[in-house]
Enzyme design. Structure first.
Site, PDB file in Angstrom:
ATOM      1  N   PRO A  68       0.822  -1.218   0.000  1.00  0.00           N
ATOM      2  CG  PRO A  68      -0.231  -1.192   2.091  1.00  0.00           C
ATOM      3  CD  PRO A  68       0.606  -2.044   1.199  1.00  0.00           C
ATOM      4  CD  GLU A 119       1.006  -4.942  10.366  1.00  0.00           C
ATOM      5  OE1 GLU A 119       0.936  -3.802   9.857  1.00  0.00           O
ATOM      6  OE2 GLU A 119       0.009  -5.631  10.669  1.00  0.00           O
ATOM      7  NE  ARG A 179      -7.387  -5.664 -21.137  1.00  0.00           N
ATOM      8  CZ  ARG A 179      -7.270  -4.484 -21.751  1.00  0.00           C
ATOM      9  NH1 ARG A 179      -6.275  -3.669 -21.440  1.00  0.00           N
ATOM     10  NH2 ARG A 179      -8.128  -4.115 -22.677  1.00  0.00           N
ATOM     11  CG  ASP A 193      -7.781  -0.558 -23.407  1.00  0.00           C
ATOM     12  OD1 ASP A 193      -8.749  -1.022 -24.050  1.00  0.00           O
ATOM     13  OD2 ASP A 193      -6.801  -1.241 -23.072  1.00  0.00           O
TER      14      ASP A 193
END
Ligand code: JF8
Length: 274
Positions: free
Chosen positions: A93, A120, A162, A177
């Site tokens: 994160p 963590e 993809r 896209d």
């Protein structure tokens, strides 16, 4: 492309056996290898975590299993046809935001090794050590907190796979896209419709049945502006206004948007409902 994933939850990566990624593997376009980190532990309980130095909540992943796993996996690649130096992707994160631009970059690499953590996270020295010898990318899939890096790996692998030559059929091309570098400015896609022409009393916008390709393209762009101003105003605000033609500006004005002091577009009137 070769992809390795090292995890304490190999079963979490089962979705890599299905759909687009599964088919690319079956066709031999992707070589995916999922490894159980605990195979590189030596104690009776296959310990991968320990308490954090300095105190605090939770547990931290021990460096030794990661070091042994990464050394073994990297060593296994030196005899193959792949580049001897993989790019190591660490979902976290606190990483750099994973974007379409980074997906394109990663899709150009011959070999990616993903290291999804739990608890963590991984002892910092592992990232430092491999960062000294390899291209290590700490990446985040968004501003929310997950319990581990496995779901981010599934997200990143799908976004990358993809883009590989021949993985997506010719019918579905990348150039339209949303977020494709160089796509129509940076606009979200508008709504889409298919048969039947009436469903539960709801029809299709007449223009889509008109066969008038110019009008259809204009309508789609207008709808893209509607959605983008409503859901992602930041995308409009950061766009060079040279990207907006006369009809774009008309639509933006209808939506309550206009140029500011610097020429960039911003909201100048109350919000318009989608
Ligand atoms: C984690 C390991 C993540 N965007 C994101 N939110 N949360 C994560 C993440 C990644 C790894 C671990 N907890 C323990 C959360 C990413 N990428």
């Amino acid at each position: 492309m070769r992809l390795d994933v090292v995890t304490i939850f190999p079963e979490y990566l089962e979705p890599l056996n299905v759909s687009l990624v599964g088919k690319a593997r079956a066709r031999g376009q992707l070589d995916v290898r999922v490894h159980d980190l605990r195979e590189w532990t030596h104690d009776k309980h296959n310990t991968v975590d320990d308490t954090p130095y300095g105190g605090g909540p939770g547990m931290v992943m021990k460096p030794e299993p990661w070091g042994e796993a990464l050394d073994a996996i990297i060593e296994s690649g030196t005899s193959g046809t792949e580049d001897a130096r993989p790019t190591i992707v660490v979902p976290t994160p606190s990483g750099e935001p994973f974007t379409q631009e980074i997906a394109v970059e990663l899709a150009e690499k011959p070999w990616l090794v993903f290291t999804p953590a739990r608890y963590e996270g991984i002892d910092r020295r592992v990232i430092e050590e491999y960062g000294d010898h390899y291209d290590v990318r700490e990446l985040s899939i968004g501003d929310y907190v997950l319990a581990g890096g496995e779901a981010p790996v599934l997200v990143m692998v799908e976004a990358v796979a993809r883009l590989l030559p021949g993985v997506l059929g010719n019918a579905e091309s990348h150039r339209d896209d949303s977020f494709a570098p160089g796509a129509m400015a940076d606009l979200l896609e508008g709504p889409v419709y298919t048969k039947p022409p009436e469903w539960r009393g709801r029809g299709i916008p007449d223009v889509l049945l008109s066969g008038h390709h110019g009008k259809i393209a204009r309508w789609r762009r207008d709808e893209a502006f509607r959605r983008t101003t409503a859901n992602r105003p930041d995308l409009i605000e950061r766009t060079d206004p040279a990207a907006f033609d006369k009809k774009d500006r008309e639509m933006l004005s209808i939506l309550g948007w206009g140029p500011g002091e610097d020429g960039r577009f911003g909201r100048v009137a109350p919000d318009v409902e989608e």
